[in-house]
Design an enzyme around this catalytic site. Structure first.
Site, PDB file in Angstrom:
ATOM      1  N   ALA A   1      -4.053   7.422  -5.182  1.00 28.32           N
ATOM      2  CA  ALA A   1      -2.662   7.187  -5.507  1.00 28.32           C
ATOM      3  C   ALA A   1      -2.671   5.697  -5.691  1.00 28.32           C
ATOM      4  O   ALA A   1      -2.530   4.772  -4.487  1.00 28.32           O
ATOM      5  CB  ALA A   1      -1.810   7.303  -4.064  1.00 28.32           C
TER       6      ALA A   1
ATOM      7  N   GLY B   1       1.043  -1.245   0.161  1.00 25.24           N
ATOM      8  CA  GLY B   1      -0.062   0.163   0.030  1.00 25.24           C
ATOM      9  C   GLY B   1       0.910   1.292  -0.095  1.00 25.24           C
ATOM     10  O   GLY B   1       2.279   1.100  -0.369  1.00 25.24           O
ATOM     11  N   ASN B   2       0.276   2.279   0.184  1.00 28.91           N
ATOM     12  CA  ASN B   2       1.119   3.553   0.402  1.00 28.91           C
ATOM     13  C   ASN B   2       0.354   4.599   1.350  1.00 28.91           C
ATOM     14  O   ASN B   2      -0.693   4.133   2.128  1.00 28.91           O
ATOM     15  CB  ASN B   2       1.058   4.408  -1.021  1.00 28.91           C
ATOM     16  CG  ASN B   2      -0.080   4.687  -1.455  1.00 28.91           C
ATOM     17  OD1 ASN B   2      -1.018   5.491  -1.064  1.00 28.91           O
ATOM     18  ND2 ASN B   2      -0.690   3.954  -2.698  1.00 28.91           N
ATOM     19  N   HIS B   3       1.008   5.593   1.617  1.00 26.09           N
ATOM     20  CA  HIS B   3       0.533   6.606   2.840  1.00 26.09           C
ATOM     21  C   HIS B   3      -0.408   7.566   2.416  1.00 26.09           C
ATOM     22  O   HIS B   3      -0.790   8.454   3.252  1.00 26.09           O
ATOM     23  CB  HIS B   3       1.772   7.210   3.238  1.00 26.09           C
ATOM     24  CG  HIS B   3       2.723   6.635   3.968  1.00 26.09           C
ATOM     25  ND1 HIS B   3       2.542   5.759   5.029  1.00 26.09           N
ATOM     26  CD2 HIS B   3       4.156   6.198   3.818  1.00 26.09           C
ATOM     27  CE1 HIS B   3       3.529   5.165   5.656  1.00 26.09           C
ATOM     28  NE2 HIS B   3       4.557   5.348   4.859  1.00 26.09           N
ATOM     29  N   SER B   4      -1.080   7.522   1.457  1.00 29.55           N
ATOM     30  CA  SER B   4      -2.194   8.372   0.955  1.00 29.55           C
ATOM     31  C   SER B   4      -3.288   8.225   1.931  1.00 29.55           C
ATOM     32  O   SER B   4      -3.540   7.236   2.320  1.00 29.55           O
ATOM     33  CB  SER B   4      -2.753   8.056  -0.491  1.00 29.55           C
ATOM     34  OG  SER B   4      -4.104   8.744  -0.749  1.00 29.55           O
TER      35      SER B   4
END
Ligand code: CTP
Length: 403
Positions: free
Chosen positions: A280, A212-215
């Site tokens: 994102a 995943g990512n930090h969005s």
């Protein structure tokens, strides 16, 4: 959430029997999320008590040019009240008040406030049927409309006199829906549909792990809120996010993976006027998702990744009249990279964030963006909260598509 949410409403109550219904009207305004202040003509107090309306509106009721308390006198500034209000609703408006309003007479606080108010004014007349039909009342209503006021027509029914006919004040629900509809009709994106993507996507590795990512999703949610404020119906396709939204015009569609986001976007794209893809989206996903939790067997582990579908590019390839907006998060050669993306994905506009700018990007509550249009025109904005960034983005879209 109603379009009245956050609005400052000044309710003017005049001396008609329908004044008793304003207690319920105040409740409806408060329930819709509005802030309410009430002005009564002195005679209106014979029909409903200021205590009832001040309790329901959570504000003191104004009625005279000054209040006398013990030995202190406080000036009720009609100009301030008029400037405070986003909307001024006069309900019930008697024949007497209509006549004075039409002639510019201001012998009470309500009328003086009306004359100095700069906001939209709605008038809900209430009187007996013959008074409502009288040529002088009709003339006054026509004059008041010509001054830019909006009339909420009286309804037919049983009147206080016992007669039956037209002249009864519109029911409180009708007054609220009339104003809501009128406000919506005046909004630039009313009847427009908008698709917005937000947040990250999670690409499963096994039943308990993901890439995943930090969005945070904040940018997309702010865009959705601004779009709804402008009257649009919004399909907000969101990856996992802690953001919340509560607005009747926003339909939230929760997804997890890029594949799910792709399907949801394609479900709505054909019917929308504008699509803004601010999510994102993970660019890669594991080639296979393990059915069971992966056990650590060795000191190292490799995952084979394959590209996800590029949602934005896929919409660019099929777009017809939709105005398509993408985002680009870049670290170097920002304008060149973003412009290349705009062309490659067949966009009408791209919103560029540079990671070189402090406070920009998807983790912060602020953002600093540069907007590049299809004709390569560039607009550079200052660092600001994501709410204001969302407003800037919509201003650019409105100028480009609906000017
Ligand atoms: N996007 C998308 N689907 C993907 C990846 C990205 O719809 N699978 C959208 C994002 O929502 C954003 C834009 O594409 O609007 C920016 O994507 P980005 O990942 O920066 O662009 P890429 O074309 O993938 O280029 P690169 O990663 O090389 O910068």
């Amino acid at each position: 959430m109603s379009v009245l949410s956050g609005k400052k409403i000044l309710l003017g109550v005049t001396a008609g029997i329908a004044a008793y219904k304003t207690a319920y009207l105040v409740r409806l305004f408060i329930k819709a999320g509005a802030e309410v202040q009430v002005i009564m003509t002195p005679a209106a107090k014979d029909f409903v008590t200021p205590l009832t309306l001040s309790t329901l509106s959570k504000n003191p009721v104004h009625s005279t040019f000054y209040d006398k308390k013990d030995d202190n006198e406080t000036w009720n500034n009609h100009v301030d009240l008029g400037l405070w209000a986003d909307l001024f609703i006069i309900a019930p408006a008697t024949a007497n008040t209509l006549s004075k309003m039409s002639d510019g007479i201001c012998d009470n606080l309500l009328l003086a406030t009306y004359l100095s108010a700069k906001c939209k004014v709605y008038i809900a007349p209430a009187m007996d049927l013959d008074m409502y039909k009288h040529p002088s009342t009709l003339k006054n209503l026509t004059t008041l409309v010509s001054y830019g006021n909006r009339i909420i027509p009286a309804e037919s029914g049983e009147l206080a006199s016992g007669l039956v006919g037209e002249g009864r004040m519109a029911e409180p629900e009708r007054i609220v829906s009339f104003i809501e509809q009128d406000l919506l009709d005046g909004l630039p994106l009313h009847h427009k549909k908008i698709l917005i993507t937000a947040g990250p996507t999670y690409e499963a590795i096994d039943p308990v792990r993901f890439i995943g990512n930090h969005s945070s999703g904040k940018m997309g949610f702010e865009l959705a809120k601004v779009a709804a404020k402008l009257g649009a119906e919004v399909y907000l396709v969101s990856g996992p996010s802690n953001e919340t939204v509560n607005h009747t015009l926003i339909h939230r569609i929760d997804v997890v993976s890029a594949e799910e986001m792709y399907s949801a976007c394609h479900q709505y794209f054909e019917t929308v006027d504008i699509a803004i893809l601010s999510a994102a989206v993970a660019d890669f996903k594991p080639s296979e998702v393990a059915a069971q939790k992966i056990k650590k067997k060795s000191a190292t582990m490799s995952l084979e990744l394959v590209p996800t579908k590029d949602i934005l590019a896929s919409l660019g390839a099929i777009k017809q009249s939709q105005f398509l907006v993408g985002f680009a998060l870049e670290t170097n050669d920002e304008v060149a990279n973003a412009t290349a993306k705009l062309e490659r994905k067949n966009l009408d506009m791209i919103v560029l964030n540079s990671l070189q700018d402090k406070g920009a990007g998807f983790k912060n509550s602020t953002n600093k963006v540069t907007i590049i249009h299809a004709d390569k025109r560039m607009v550079i904005f200052e660092l600001k909260s994501k709410t204001y960034v969302a407003e800037d983005i919509f201003n650019e879209i409105l100028n480009e598509k609906y000017a």
